[in-house]
Every structure is written in C-alpha cells, then in structure tokens.
Design a protein around this motif. Structure first.
Motif, PDB file in Angstrom:
ATOM      1  N   TYR A   1      42.975  36.517  35.002  1.00 22.73           N
ATOM      2  CA  TYR A   1      42.231  37.723  35.359  1.00 22.73           C
ATOM      3  C   TYR A   1      40.922  37.351  36.047  1.00 22.73           C
ATOM      4  CZ  TYR A   1      45.353  40.338  32.279  1.00 22.73           C
ATOM      5  OH  TYR A   1      46.461  40.901  31.696  1.00 22.73           O
ATOM      6  N   GLU A   2      40.513  38.191  36.964  1.00 21.13           N
ATOM      7  CA  GLU A   2      39.203  38.070  37.606  1.00 21.13           C
ATOM      8  C   GLU A   2      38.621  39.474  37.745  1.00 21.13           C
ATOM      9  OE1 GLU A   2      38.291  35.239  40.922  1.00 21.13           O
ATOM     10  OE2 GLU A   2      38.023  37.118  42.050  1.00 21.13           O
ATOM     11  N   VAL A   3      37.368  39.615  37.376  1.00 22.13           N
ATOM     12  CA  VAL A   3      36.701  40.915  37.454  1.00 22.13           C
ATOM     13  C   VAL A   3      35.392  40.753  38.206  1.00 22.13           C
ATOM     14  CG1 VAL A   3      35.762  42.868  36.166  1.00 22.13           C
ATOM     15  CG2 VAL A   3      37.720  41.603  35.244  1.00 22.13           C
ATOM     16  N   ALA A   4      35.175  41.612  39.203  1.00 19.77           N
ATOM     17  CA  ALA A   4      33.916  41.660  39.947  1.00 19.77           C
ATOM     18  C   ALA A   4      33.102  42.835  39.420  1.00 19.77           C
ATOM     19  CB  ALA A   4      34.182  41.814  41.437  1.00 19.77           C
ATOM     20  N   ILE A   5      31.832  42.581  39.104  1.00 20.76           N
ATOM     21  CA  ILE A   5      30.983  43.594  38.472  1.00 20.76           C
ATOM     22  C   ILE A   5      29.699  43.746  39.265  1.00 20.76           C
ATOM     23  CG2 ILE A   5      29.850  44.287  36.322  1.00 20.76           C
ATOM     24  CD1 ILE A   5      32.048  41.392  35.920  1.00 20.76           C
ATOM     25  N   ALA A   6      29.232  44.990  39.394  1.00 23.85           N
ATOM     26  CA  ALA A   6      27.955  45.280  40.039  1.00 23.85           C
ATOM     27  C   ALA A   6      27.091  46.044  39.036  1.00 23.85           C
ATOM     28  CB  ALA A   6      28.157  46.091  41.313  1.00 23.85           C
ATOM     29  N   PRO A   7      26.322  45.342  38.205  1.00 20.03           N
ATOM     30  CA  PRO A   7      25.499  46.025  37.200  1.00 20.03           C
ATOM     31  C   PRO A   7      24.562  47.076  37.801  1.00 20.03           C
ATOM     32  CG  PRO A   7      25.564  43.682  36.759  1.00 20.03           C
ATOM     33  CD  PRO A   7      26.212  43.882  38.102  1.00 20.03           C
ATOM     34  N   GLY A   8      24.011  46.767  38.977  1.00 23.38           N
ATOM     35  CA  GLY A   8      23.075  47.694  39.597  1.00 23.38           C
ATOM     36  C   GLY A   8      23.706  48.942  40.152  1.00 23.38           C
ATOM     37  N   VAL A   9      25.039  48.950  40.292  1.00 27.25           N
ATOM     38  CA  VAL A   9      25.764  50.128  40.779  1.00 27.25           C
ATOM     39  C   VAL A   9      26.460  50.771  39.586  1.00 27.25           C
ATOM     40  CG1 VAL A   9      27.424  50.994  42.477  1.00 27.25           C
ATOM     41  CG2 VAL A   9      26.129  48.905  42.967  1.00 27.25           C
TER      42      VAL A   9
ATOM     43  N   PHE B   1      41.473  41.950  39.021  1.00 25.13           N
ATOM     44  CA  PHE B   1      42.644  41.295  39.600  1.00 25.13           C
ATOM     45  C   PHE B   1      43.395  40.499  38.533  1.00 25.13           C
ATOM     46  CE2 PHE B   1      39.227  41.710  42.628  1.00 25.13           C
ATOM     47  CZ  PHE B   1      39.834  42.289  43.728  1.00 25.13           C
ATOM     48  N   TRP B   2      44.707  40.489  38.661  1.00 27.49           N
ATOM     49  CA  TRP B   2      45.562  39.659  37.816  1.00 27.49           C
ATOM     50  C   TRP B   2      46.426  38.800  38.723  1.00 27.49           C
ATOM     51  CZ3 TRP B   2      51.022  39.696  37.208  1.00 27.49           C
ATOM     52  CH2 TRP B   2      51.493  38.856  36.181  1.00 27.49           C
ATOM     53  N   GLN B   3      46.300  37.506  38.572  1.00 27.26           N
ATOM     54  CA  GLN B   3      46.994  36.550  39.439  1.00 27.26           C
ATOM     55  C   GLN B   3      46.791  36.882  40.914  1.00 27.26           C
ATOM     56  OE1 GLN B   3      51.107  36.191  38.194  1.00 27.26           O
ATOM     57  NE2 GLN B   3      50.565  35.086  36.340  1.00 27.26           N
ATOM     58  N   GLY B   4      45.588  37.335  41.230  1.00 25.30           N
ATOM     59  CA  GLY B   4      45.224  37.655  42.607  1.00 25.30           C
ATOM     60  C   GLY B   4      45.590  39.042  43.073  1.00 25.30           C
ATOM     61  N   SER B   5      46.389  39.779  42.290  1.00 22.98           N
ATOM     62  CA  SER B   5      46.800  41.135  42.675  1.00 22.98           C
ATOM     63  C   SER B   5      45.812  42.156  42.117  1.00 22.98           C
ATOM     64  CB  SER B   5      48.193  41.451  42.132  1.00 22.98           C
ATOM     65  OG  SER B   5      49.162  40.609  42.704  1.00 22.98           O
TER      66      SER B   5
ATOM     67  N   ILE C   1      42.906  46.492  28.964  1.00 25.66           N
ATOM     68  CA  ILE C   1      43.737  46.609  30.158  1.00 25.66           C
ATOM     69  C   ILE C   1      44.505  45.306  30.337  1.00 25.66           C
ATOM     70  CG2 ILE C   1      43.790  46.972  32.651  1.00 25.66           C
ATOM     71  CD1 ILE C   1      41.287  48.597  32.448  1.00 25.66           C
ATOM     72  N   ARG C   2      45.821  45.437  30.476  1.00 30.28           N
ATOM     73  CA  ARG C   2      46.695  44.276  30.560  1.00 30.28           C
ATOM     74  C   ARG C   2      47.656  44.457  31.725  1.00 30.28           C
ATOM     75  NH1 ARG C   2      51.231  43.059  25.943  1.00 30.28           N
ATOM     76  NH2 ARG C   2      51.986  41.044  26.696  1.00 30.28           N
ATOM     77  N   ALA C   3      47.936  43.385  32.429  1.00 31.14           N
ATOM     78  CA  ALA C   3      48.850  43.458  33.573  1.00 31.14           C
ATOM     79  C   ALA C   3      49.949  42.423  33.433  1.00 31.14           C
ATOM     80  CB  ALA C   3      48.087  43.233  34.874  1.00 31.14           C
ATOM     81  N   GLN C   4      51.106  42.731  34.046  1.00 28.30           N
ATOM     82  CA  GLN C   4      52.246  41.824  34.024  1.00 28.30           C
ATOM     83  C   GLN C   4      53.182  42.200  35.167  1.00 28.30           C
ATOM     84  OE1 GLN C   4      54.457  41.836  30.329  1.00 28.30           O
ATOM     85  NE2 GLN C   4      54.786  39.637  30.467  1.00 28.30           N
ATOM     86  N   ASN C   5      54.014  41.279  35.560  1.00 22.35           N
ATOM     87  CA  ASN C   5      55.023  41.609  36.554  1.00 22.35           C
ATOM     88  C   ASN C   5      55.945  42.684  36.007  1.00 22.35           C
ATOM     89  OD1 ASN C   5      54.145  39.741  38.486  1.00 22.35           O
ATOM     90  ND2 ASN C   5      55.329  38.090  37.553  1.00 22.35           N
TER      91      ASN C   5
END
Length: 293
Positions: free
Chosen positions: A14-22, A30-34, A283-287
């Motif tokens: 998993y990868e999460v992008a966060i904007a605290p100021g927004v 994203f999960w495995q890039g998706s 939140i969980r993702a899988q194929n």
C-alpha cells in the motif's frame, strides 16, 4: 509550515499520499500501484481521494440548530461557493498538523477554537498501513465546558464507470430532497443490496443508508480490483453519493444520519468537557479474481 508539506507512507503493497494542509486529506491510495480511490489532480479539497468528517456528519439544515435553548446559525462552509446547509464539519476545510510519522504511519491533529461552531475541540487522525490494509482512525475531544454534539466520518471517493459494483447490505435507505435533506426512511424489511447487483452508476443517489450488515465492497472489474471497507460499530450509517456525470461516487461511513442535531439529536454523541468520540475504518484491496476472504 509543516502542515503545507505533502507526505507519503508506504508498506505492505500500500502507498498513501497525504496533504495535511488540505483538510487532512488523502490525495491518493494505491495497492500494488493501482489506485484504490480516485487520485487527486489538484490541491483542492473537492478533488481529494478522501477527507475526514469532524465534528458533525453531512448536512445541518439551513445551517441552524438549537442546543439547551440557545439558537445557533452557521455560515456556509462549502469551499469556493455558497451552500445553504453547513456540511461535513470543519476538519475538511481547515489545515491539519503532522505530530508523528514513520514509513508506514502518520498522525495529524486539527484544533478548532476560533469559529462559529460553539464548542472548542481537538481532532486527531491516524493512518497505519499493515498486512490487513489501511487502518484509518479519527477522534474528536471536547475541550470546553458544556456538552458538545459530535459526529465523525470518512469521505472516500471512488472512480466511477459502467462496470463498477458497490455492495453494501442495508435495511434502510433515506429518500432525500434535491438538496440532500432526508424526507422518508424506506424499510426494505431486511438488509439488502439496494442496487441488486447492478453497476453503481445505475442509481443516481445522495442518501444515507442504515441497518448495515457486514462489510462494504466495491468491485472494479476493469481494474481487476476488489475493495473491502470495514467500518467500526460506531460508524453505523453509510452515506452514498453517485454523481450525475458518473465520474465518481462516494461511500461514506458515518456515526449519525443527516441533520441529526435537529431531527434526532440522540443519534449524535454528546461529549462532556474532556470526553472523546473515536471511530475507525479499515480499507483493504485485492485482485478481484481471488476475492476477499
């Protein structure tokens, strides 16, 4: 300022992008890039992937309410435009500050003491990545005297297309007016799939569902992706919004229904000074080929 910095955490596929100021918002998950949620294209809060809802959920009718015999009127808090009903609290339109982080987690706070909401509060939001998925936690603490009505929620946005299916079993669904205010609570007699297996874009709704049974799932065959959301028991309501242009839809776990402060104040949590309301969402993702067990 630290809150203006954008942050990324990554672990367990998993990868999460966060904007605290927004508004303490997620700009992507994203999960495995998706992409699991829609990906923000700008730094505007209305382009977010997800934002926190605090200290009340959804709309307050005409931005008016009364507590302990005192009447209050809030100004429009909708970004860049007038909206007659105060909406989603204040966390989403205020900056948050990062107070702790590492490669797989982040903790942010937002304090409110200088606006029209009659109570001072402190909100805290935590994201943790693990083998089971992305755990999102949110809490609010009343910092002042007097009991504060409180609600929490999460507002994720999903990309919409003609093949995406949302499945969440609920017994009740609110029929709403064009402005989103509740009119009639419809009882299906049992927890059912109100889309009956059809694509989510086949029903244009702005509603609250109640009487949930089980988890919430989003199936995206075009991306071979199955997303499972597990709200904690405190998040007893599910807001569902499907846009007319079908570019996105929202599935929002909430602690109380629309305009509860006026219609059903007992559905809100009344916090004495120093008391805290907490909620969490996994939140969980899988194929989708393999499904989620």
């Amino acid at each position: 300022m630290q809150c203006n910095k954008k942050w990324t955490i990554s672990a367990w596929d998993y990868e999460v992008a966060i904007a605290p100021g927004v508004g303490g918002s997620l700009r992507g998950l994203f999960w495995q890039g998706s992409p699991v949620l829609r990906t923000a294209r700008t730094d505007h809060i209305l382009d977010a992937a997800c934002f926190p809802i605090v200290p009340f959920c959804n709309r307050i009718a005409d931005s008016r309410f009364e507590v302990a015999g005192v009447s209050y009127r809030l100004s429009s808090n909708f970004p860049d435009a007038y909206h007659p009903h105060a909406l989603h609290g204040y966390g989403w339109v205020r900056p948050w500050q990062v107070i702790d982080h590492d490669m797989s987690s982040i903790r942010m706070v937002h304090g409110y003491s200088d606006g029209e909401w009659p109570w001072h509060y402190r909100a805290e939001q935590t994201l943790e990545l693990g083998a089971k998925g992305v755990m999102m936690r949110l809490e609010v603490t009343n910092l002042g005297p007097g009991r504060m009505p409180a609600g929490l929620g999460f507002h994720p946005y999903f990309p919409g297309d003609g093949s995406t299916v949302f499945r969440g079993l609920h017994r009740y669904e609110w029929q709403t007016a064009p402005d989103g205010l509740p009119l009639t609570l419809v009882d299906a007699g049992d927890a059912v799939d109100w889309w009956k297996g059809a694509a989510v874009t086949t029903r244009m709704v702005d509603t609250i569902q109640e009487g949930r049974q089980g988890v919430l799932t989003v199936l995206r065959p075009a991306d071979d992706l199955l997303i499972e959301m597990t709200p904690c028991p405190a998040l007893s309501c599910t807001g569902v919004y499907v846009a007319q242009d079908a570019e996105f839809f929202c599935i929002e776990p909430l602690t109380h229904p629309t305009d509860a402060i006026n219609r059903t104040p007992g559905r809100m949590t009344w916090l004495a000074e120093g008391e805290t309301l907490a909620a969490s969402l996994l939140i969980r993702a899988q194929n989708s080929l393999f499904g989620i067990d």
